[in-house]
Design a protein around this motif. Structure first.
Motif, PDB file in Angstrom:
ATOM      1  N   GLN A 149       0.429   8.189  48.250  1.00 57.89           N
ATOM      2  CA  GLN A 149       0.985   7.066  47.495  1.00 57.89           C
ATOM      3  C   GLN A 149       0.141   6.797  46.247  1.00 57.89           C
ATOM      4  O   GLN A 149       0.670   6.596  45.150  1.00 57.89           O
ATOM      5  CB  GLN A 149       1.004   5.835  48.415  1.00 57.89           C
ATOM      6  N   LEU A 150      -1.182   6.826  46.393  1.00 51.91           N
ATOM      7  CA  LEU A 150      -2.066   6.660  45.233  1.00 51.91           C
ATOM      8  C   LEU A 150      -1.891   7.796  44.239  1.00 51.91           C
ATOM      9  O   LEU A 150      -1.861   7.573  43.030  1.00 51.91           O
ATOM     10  CB  LEU A 150      -3.537   6.625  45.686  1.00 51.91           C
ATOM     11  N   GLU A 151      -1.767   9.007  44.766  1.00 51.23           N
ATOM     12  CA  GLU A 151      -1.597  10.187  43.918  1.00 51.23           C
ATOM     13  C   GLU A 151      -0.304  10.089  43.108  1.00 51.23           C
ATOM     14  O   GLU A 151      -0.298  10.321  41.899  1.00 51.23           O
ATOM     15  CB  GLU A 151      -1.563  11.429  44.815  1.00 51.23           C
ATOM     16  N   ASP A 152       0.795   9.724  43.794  1.00 50.76           N
ATOM     17  CA  ASP A 152       2.088   9.569  43.114  1.00 50.76           C
ATOM     18  C   ASP A 152       2.009   8.495  42.043  1.00 50.76           C
ATOM     19  O   ASP A 152       2.564   8.639  40.951  1.00 50.76           O
ATOM     20  CB  ASP A 152       3.192   9.210  44.121  1.00 50.76           C
ATOM     21  N   LEU A 153       1.313   7.420  42.360  1.00 56.39           N
ATOM     22  CA  LEU A 153       1.167   6.320  41.407  1.00 56.39           C
ATOM     23  C   LEU A 153       0.416   6.786  40.163  1.00 56.39           C
ATOM     24  O   LEU A 153       0.806   6.479  39.038  1.00 56.39           O
ATOM     25  CB  LEU A 153       0.431   5.158  42.075  1.00 56.39           C
ATOM     26  N   GLU A 154      -0.661   7.554  40.354  1.00 53.84           N
ATOM     27  CA  GLU A 154      -1.426   8.059  39.211  1.00 53.84           C
ATOM     28  C   GLU A 154      -0.578   8.995  38.353  1.00 53.84           C
ATOM     29  O   GLU A 154      -0.658   8.965  37.134  1.00 53.84           O
ATOM     30  CB  GLU A 154      -2.701   8.769  39.673  1.00 53.84           C
ATOM     31  N   GLU A 155       0.237   9.824  39.011  1.00 54.65           N
ATOM     32  CA  GLU A 155       1.089  10.754  38.270  1.00 54.65           C
ATOM     33  C   GLU A 155       2.160  10.017  37.462  1.00 54.65           C
ATOM     34  O   GLU A 155       2.552  10.468  36.399  1.00 54.65           O
ATOM     35  CB  GLU A 155       1.734  11.753  39.228  1.00 54.65           C
ATOM     36  N   LYS A 189       1.857   6.942  36.276  1.00 57.15           N
ATOM     37  CA  LYS A 189       1.217   5.849  35.540  1.00 57.15           C
ATOM     38  C   LYS A 189       1.806   5.658  34.145  1.00 57.15           C
ATOM     39  O   LYS A 189       2.078   4.530  33.729  1.00 57.15           O
ATOM     40  CB  LYS A 189      -0.289   6.106  35.443  1.00 57.15           C
ATOM     41  N   ASP A 190       2.012   6.744  33.417  1.00 53.23           N
ATOM     42  CA  ASP A 190       2.521   6.656  32.049  1.00 53.23           C
ATOM     43  C   ASP A 190       3.975   6.187  31.978  1.00 53.23           C
ATOM     44  O   ASP A 190       4.420   5.688  30.951  1.00 53.23           O
ATOM     45  CB  ASP A 190       2.400   8.014  31.341  1.00 53.23           C
ATOM     46  N   GLU A 191       4.707   6.342  33.081  1.00 55.08           N
ATOM     47  CA  GLU A 191       6.116   5.958  33.117  1.00 55.08           C
ATOM     48  C   GLU A 191       6.305   4.503  33.536  1.00 55.08           C
ATOM     49  O   GLU A 191       7.405   3.974  33.430  1.00 55.08           O
ATOM     50  CB  GLU A 191       6.869   6.873  34.084  1.00 55.08           C
ATOM     51  N   LEU A 192       5.240   3.880  34.031  1.00 55.85           N
ATOM     52  CA  LEU A 192       5.333   2.503  34.536  1.00 55.85           C
ATOM     53  C   LEU A 192       4.774   1.509  33.526  1.00 55.85           C
ATOM     54  O   LEU A 192       3.899   1.850  32.726  1.00 55.85           O
ATOM     55  CB  LEU A 192       4.540   2.368  35.840  1.00 55.85           C
ATOM     56  N   GLU A 193       5.267   0.297  33.613  1.00 58.42           N
ATOM     57  CA  GLU A 193       4.691  -0.790  32.827  1.00 58.42           C
ATOM     58  C   GLU A 193       3.301  -1.068  33.400  1.00 58.42           C
ATOM     59  O   GLU A 193       3.087  -0.921  34.602  1.00 58.42           O
ATOM     60  CB  GLU A 193       5.555  -2.056  32.960  1.00 58.42           C
ATOM     61  N   PRO A 194       2.351  -1.468  32.558  1.00 54.65           N
ATOM     62  CA  PRO A 194       0.999  -1.735  33.065  1.00 54.65           C
ATOM     63  C   PRO A 194       0.967  -2.723  34.238  1.00 54.65           C
ATOM     64  O   PRO A 194       0.245  -2.497  35.212  1.00 54.65           O
ATOM     65  CB  PRO A 194       0.268  -2.301  31.848  1.00 54.65           C
ATOM     66  N   ASP A 195       1.758  -3.779  34.169  1.00 55.62           N
ATOM     67  CA  ASP A 195       1.791  -4.767  35.258  1.00 55.62           C
ATOM     68  C   ASP A 195       2.318  -4.144  36.550  1.00 55.62           C
ATOM     69  O   ASP A 195       1.802  -4.406  37.635  1.00 55.62           O
ATOM     70  CB  ASP A 195       2.671  -5.966  34.890  1.00 55.62           C
ATOM     71  N   GLU A 196       3.360  -3.318  36.416  1.00 56.48           N
ATOM     72  CA  GLU A 196       3.965  -2.677  37.573  1.00 56.48           C
ATOM     73  C   GLU A 196       2.966  -1.707  38.217  1.00 56.48           C
ATOM     74  O   GLU A 196       2.825  -1.659  39.439  1.00 56.48           O
ATOM     75  CB  GLU A 196       5.227  -1.930  37.134  1.00 56.48           C
ATOM     76  N   TYR A 197       2.260  -0.940  37.376  1.00 60.09           N
ATOM     77  CA  TYR A 197       1.250  -0.005  37.876  1.00 60.09           C
ATOM     78  C   TYR A 197       0.157  -0.760  38.633  1.00 60.09           C
ATOM     79  O   TYR A 197      -0.193  -0.402  39.760  1.00 60.09           O
ATOM     80  CB  TYR A 197       0.642   0.791  36.714  1.00 60.09           C
TER      81      TYR A 197
END
Length: 193
Positions: free
Chosen positions: A28-34, A36-44
């Motif tokens: 889950q952390l790995e997917d989130l890092e991958e 990261k650029d597609e998400l809004e900073p708050d969402e990340y």
């Protein structure tokens, strides 16, 4: 099946379930890092915070388990160290967390070699290389691997405050060690804002 055999089987199932849970959270952390650029900073940040909270809850469960079942203590302690590293921000690279949790020093060394090659080829930045090399060297040292003088010097020169706190924590530190790491992680986070 004897009660001893059944106990060993149940212990093996529990160990596998715990490893699967840790793998899921690290993935889950790995997917989130991958992403990261597609998400809004708050969402990340919110999603990362939720995952870290799940890791904390998992760690609390492991602490309770180690108090009651000594046959699993070594395996659980190893997982706890990996979780503590992730929570405290000592390790930021999910792959390093996974390899550390699974006690795979050979694969950590291989990852380090690949990163050195990628840095020379310009595939990863020097800053990313330094961060991940520190994580890998700290993980290797925690796994009891011998570091050469150059590696020790590199680790000493480039370690963060969170990494230094992680290195001091032992699996037996339990909740106290977890609190030290959490405090170090929050201090590092606040100093980088």
């Amino acid at each position: 099946m004897s009660s001893r055999g059944r106990g060993q089987s149940e212990t093996q199932k529990l160990k596998q379930n715990l490893e699967d849970q840790l793998d899921r959270l690290v993935a889950q952390l790995e997917d989130l890092e991958e992403a990261k650029d597609e998400l809004e900073p708050d969402e990340y940040e919110e999603t990362r915070k939720e995952t870290i909270e799940q890791l904390k809850e998992f760690n609390d469960s492991l602490i309770k388990l180690t108090a009651g079942n000594m046959t699993l203590v070594d395996e659980i302690n190893r997982m706890q160290l990996a979780i503590q590293a992730a929570i405290s921000d000592a390790f930021k690279t999910p792959e390093v967390i996974r390899l550390f949790a699974k006690k795979q020093p050979g694969q950590l060394r291989q990852r380090l070699s690949e990163m050195q090659r990628d840095t020379k080829m310009g595939k990863i930045s020097h800053d990313v290389f330094v961060q991940q090399k520190v994580e890998i060297l700290a993980a290797l040292r925690k796994l009891g691997e011998k570091l050469n003088a150059e590696e020790i010097d590199f680790l000493t020169t480039h370690s963060s405050a969170a990494m230094a706190q992680f290195e001091k924590v032992t699996p037996q530190s339990g909740a106290a060690g977890f609190k030290v790491l959490a405090m170090a992680g929050s201090q590092v986070q606040s100093s980088t804002k």
